[in-house]
Design a protein around this motif. Structure first.
Motif, mmCIF file in Angstrom:
data_model
loop_
_atom_site.group_PDB
_atom_site.id
_atom_site.type_symbol
_atom_site.label_atom_id
_atom_site.label_comp_id
_atom_site.label_asym_id
_atom_site.label_seq_id
_atom_site.Cartn_x
_atom_site.Cartn_y
_atom_site.Cartn_z
ATOM 1 N N ALA A 23 12.192 10.875 -7.972
ATOM 2 C CA ALA A 23 13.334 9.966 -7.782
ATOM 3 C C ALA A 23 12.870 8.516 -7.750
ATOM 4 C CB ALA A 23 14.075 10.318 -6.490
ATOM 5 N N TYR A 24 11.722 8.265 -7.123
ATOM 6 C CA TYR A 24 11.181 6.898 -7.101
ATOM 7 C C TYR A 24 10.876 6.408 -8.509
ATOM 8 C CZ TYR A 24 7.694 3.230 -6.869
ATOM 9 O OH TYR A 24 6.998 2.074 -7.083
ATOM 10 N N LYS A 25 10.252 7.250 -9.311
ATOM 11 C CA LYS A 25 9.913 6.842 -10.681
ATOM 12 C C LYS A 25 11.170 6.518 -11.495
ATOM 13 C CE LYS A 25 5.543 6.846 -11.304
ATOM 14 N NZ LYS A 25 4.878 5.584 -11.588
ATOM 15 N N ILE A 26 12.221 7.302 -11.303
ATOM 16 C CA ILE A 26 13.474 7.040 -12.016
ATOM 17 C C ILE A 26 14.088 5.728 -11.532
ATOM 18 C CG2 ILE A 26 15.838 7.874 -12.344
ATOM 19 C CD1 ILE A 26 14.652 10.733 -12.266
ATOM 20 N N GLU A 28 12.537 3.230 -10.127
ATOM 21 C CA GLU A 28 11.682 2.108 -10.523
ATOM 22 C C GLU A 28 11.949 1.706 -11.969
ATOM 23 O OE1 GLU A 28 6.953 1.075 -10.277
ATOM 24 O OE2 GLU A 28 7.560 3.055 -10.989
ATOM 25 N N ALA A 29 12.181 2.683 -12.808
ATOM 26 C CA ALA A 29 12.474 2.389 -14.212
ATOM 27 C C ALA A 29 13.806 1.659 -14.355
ATOM 28 C CB ALA A 29 12.490 3.674 -15.025
ATOM 29 N N ASN A 30 14.740 1.949 -13.442
ATOM 30 C CA ASN A 30 16.046 1.281 -13.473
ATOM 31 C C ASN A 30 16.077 0.001 -12.645
ATOM 32 O OD1 ASN A 30 17.173 3.220 -15.157
ATOM 33 N ND2 ASN A 30 17.720 4.530 -13.438
ATOM 34 N N LYS A 31 14.931 -0.399 -12.132
ATOM 35 C CA LYS A 31 14.763 -1.632 -11.360
ATOM 36 C C LYS A 31 15.687 -1.704 -10.137
ATOM 37 C CE LYS A 31 12.795 -4.304 -15.020
ATOM 38 N NZ LYS A 31 11.712 -3.467 -15.264
ATOM 39 N N ILE A 32 15.708 -0.624 -9.363
ATOM 40 C CA ILE A 32 16.468 -0.593 -8.114
ATOM 41 C C ILE A 32 15.551 -1.089 -6.999
ATOM 42 C CG2 ILE A 32 17.655 0.909 -6.469
ATOM 43 C CD1 ILE A 32 18.436 2.662 -8.836
ATOM 44 N N ASP A 33 16.047 -2.042 -6.206
ATOM 45 C CA ASP A 33 15.211 -2.717 -5.216
ATOM 46 C C ASP A 33 14.728 -1.791 -4.099
ATOM 47 O OD1 ASP A 33 15.445 -5.094 -6.573
ATOM 48 O OD2 ASP A 33 17.229 -5.721 -5.437
ATOM 49 N N TRP A 34 15.555 -0.915 -3.620
ATOM 50 C CA TRP A 34 15.190 -0.098 -2.472
ATOM 51 C C TRP A 34 14.470 1.191 -2.850
ATOM 52 C CZ3 TRP A 34 17.991 4.477 -2.476
ATOM 53 C CH2 TRP A 34 19.158 4.473 -3.230
ATOM 54 N N ALA A 35 13.948 1.268 -4.040
ATOM 55 C CA ALA A 35 13.200 2.447 -4.473
ATOM 56 C C ALA A 35 11.912 2.617 -3.670
ATOM 57 C CB ALA A 35 12.876 2.355 -5.961
ATOM 58 N N VAL A 36 11.380 1.528 -3.159
ATOM 59 C CA VAL A 36 10.150 1.607 -2.376
ATOM 60 C C VAL A 36 10.359 2.416 -1.096
ATOM 61 C CG1 VAL A 36 10.458 -0.559 -1.118
ATOM 62 C CG2 VAL A 36 8.165 0.269 -1.578
ATOM 63 N N TYR A 37 11.578 2.425 -0.556
ATOM 64 C CA TYR A 37 11.853 3.224 0.637
ATOM 65 C C TYR A 37 11.816 4.714 0.324
ATOM 66 C CZ TYR A 37 13.237 -1.263 2.513
ATOM 67 O OH TYR A 37 13.237 -2.567 2.915
ATOM 68 N N ILE A 38 12.248 5.079 -0.854
ATOM 69 C CA ILE A 38 12.156 6.474 -1.294
ATOM 70 C C ILE A 38 10.691 6.875 -1.438
ATOM 71 C CG2 ILE A 38 12.739 8.096 -3.152
ATOM 72 C CD1 ILE A 38 15.138 7.243 -1.523
ATOM 73 N N GLN A 40 8.177 5.577 0.258
ATOM 74 C CA GLN A 40 7.638 5.700 1.610
ATOM 75 C C GLN A 40 8.066 7.015 2.250
ATOM 76 O OE1 GLN A 40 8.993 2.180 3.580
ATOM 77 N NE2 GLN A 40 7.406 0.882 2.690
ATOM 78 N N PHE A 41 9.322 7.392 2.082
ATOM 79 C CA PHE A 41 9.814 8.651 2.625
ATOM 80 C C PHE A 41 9.108 9.841 1.984
ATOM 81 C CE2 PHE A 41 13.038 12.076 2.846
ATOM 82 C CZ PHE A 41 13.057 12.217 4.223
ATOM 83 N N SER A 42 8.852 9.741 0.685
ATOM 84 C CA SER A 42 8.136 10.791 -0.019
ATOM 85 C C SER A 42 6.712 10.931 0.523
ATOM 86 C CB SER A 42 8.111 10.487 -1.512
ATOM 87 O OG SER A 42 7.340 11.421 -2.208
ATOM 88 N N GLY A 43 6.049 9.819 0.756
ATOM 89 C CA GLY A 43 4.713 9.850 1.339
ATOM 90 C C GLY A 43 4.711 10.447 2.734
ATOM 91 N N LEU A 44 5.738 10.135 3.519
ATOM 92 C CA LEU A 44 5.861 10.709 4.859
ATOM 93 C C LEU A 44 6.036 12.224 4.787
ATOM 94 C CD1 LEU A 44 6.139 10.021 7.897
ATOM 95 C CD2 LEU A 44 8.597 9.957 7.512
ATOM 96 N N LEU A 45 6.824 12.683 3.824
ATOM 97 C CA LEU A 45 6.996 14.127 3.650
ATOM 98 C C LEU A 45 5.682 14.804 3.265
ATOM 99 C CD1 LEU A 45 10.432 14.304 1.798
ATOM 100 C CD2 LEU A 45 9.941 14.934 4.159
ATOM 101 N N PHE A 46 4.894 14.155 2.405
ATOM 102 C CA PHE A 46 3.583 14.696 2.040
ATOM 103 C C PHE A 46 2.674 14.791 3.264
ATOM 104 C CE2 PHE A 46 4.307 13.319 -2.491
ATOM 105 C CZ PHE A 46 4.229 14.587 -3.025
ATOM 106 N N LEU A 47 2.658 13.753 4.094
ATOM 107 C CA LEU A 47 1.802 13.756 5.280
ATOM 108 C C LEU A 47 2.215 14.844 6.264
ATOM 109 C CD1 LEU A 47 1.342 9.952 5.969
ATOM 110 C CD2 LEU A 47 -0.385 11.573 5.228
ATOM 111 N N ILE A 48 3.494 14.977 6.522
ATOM 112 C CA ILE A 48 3.968 15.997 7.453
ATOM 113 C C ILE A 48 3.683 17.397 6.896
ATOM 114 C CG2 ILE A 48 6.015 16.973 8.542
ATOM 115 C CD1 ILE A 48 7.124 14.118 8.683
#
Length: 88
Positions: A23-26, A28-38, A40-48
């Motif tokens: 979802a982040y990659k999609i 980012e390609a569409n230049k959505i500003d809050w994609a970085v939060y997705i 970060q959430f994805s990284g948190l899910l990986f860590l947990i």
């Protein structure tokens, strides 16, 4: 020997992390500003998910010198002492 290993929650979290990364990659390609939060959430899910995969190994209970019991609700008398592993 590890008898029981329940990792379903960890696998689900890692799968959700991968979906979040896609979802982040999609976004980012569409230049959505809050994609970085997705991301970060994805990284948190990986860590947990990684912590949940390692958690049963760290808190396993030793049955004898060669076996580890990962189900904390079982008692030592439930374990079969006659079962041994064949080691050279």
């Amino acid at each position: 020997m590890i008898k029981v290993l329940r990792l379903q929650k960890a696998v689900y979290l890692i799968i959700l992390g991968v979906i979040g990364l896609i979802a982040y990659k999609i976004m980012e390609a569409n230049k959505i500003d809050w994609a970085v939060y997705i991301l970060q959430f994805s990284g948190l899910l990986f860590l947990i998910g990684a912590i949940l995969m390692v958690y049963p190994i760290f808190f396993a209970k030793k049955v004898n010198a060669e076996e580890v019991q990962l189900d904390p609700e079982k008692h030592e008398e439930d374990a079969d002492p006659s079962v041994t592993t064949s080691r050279p």
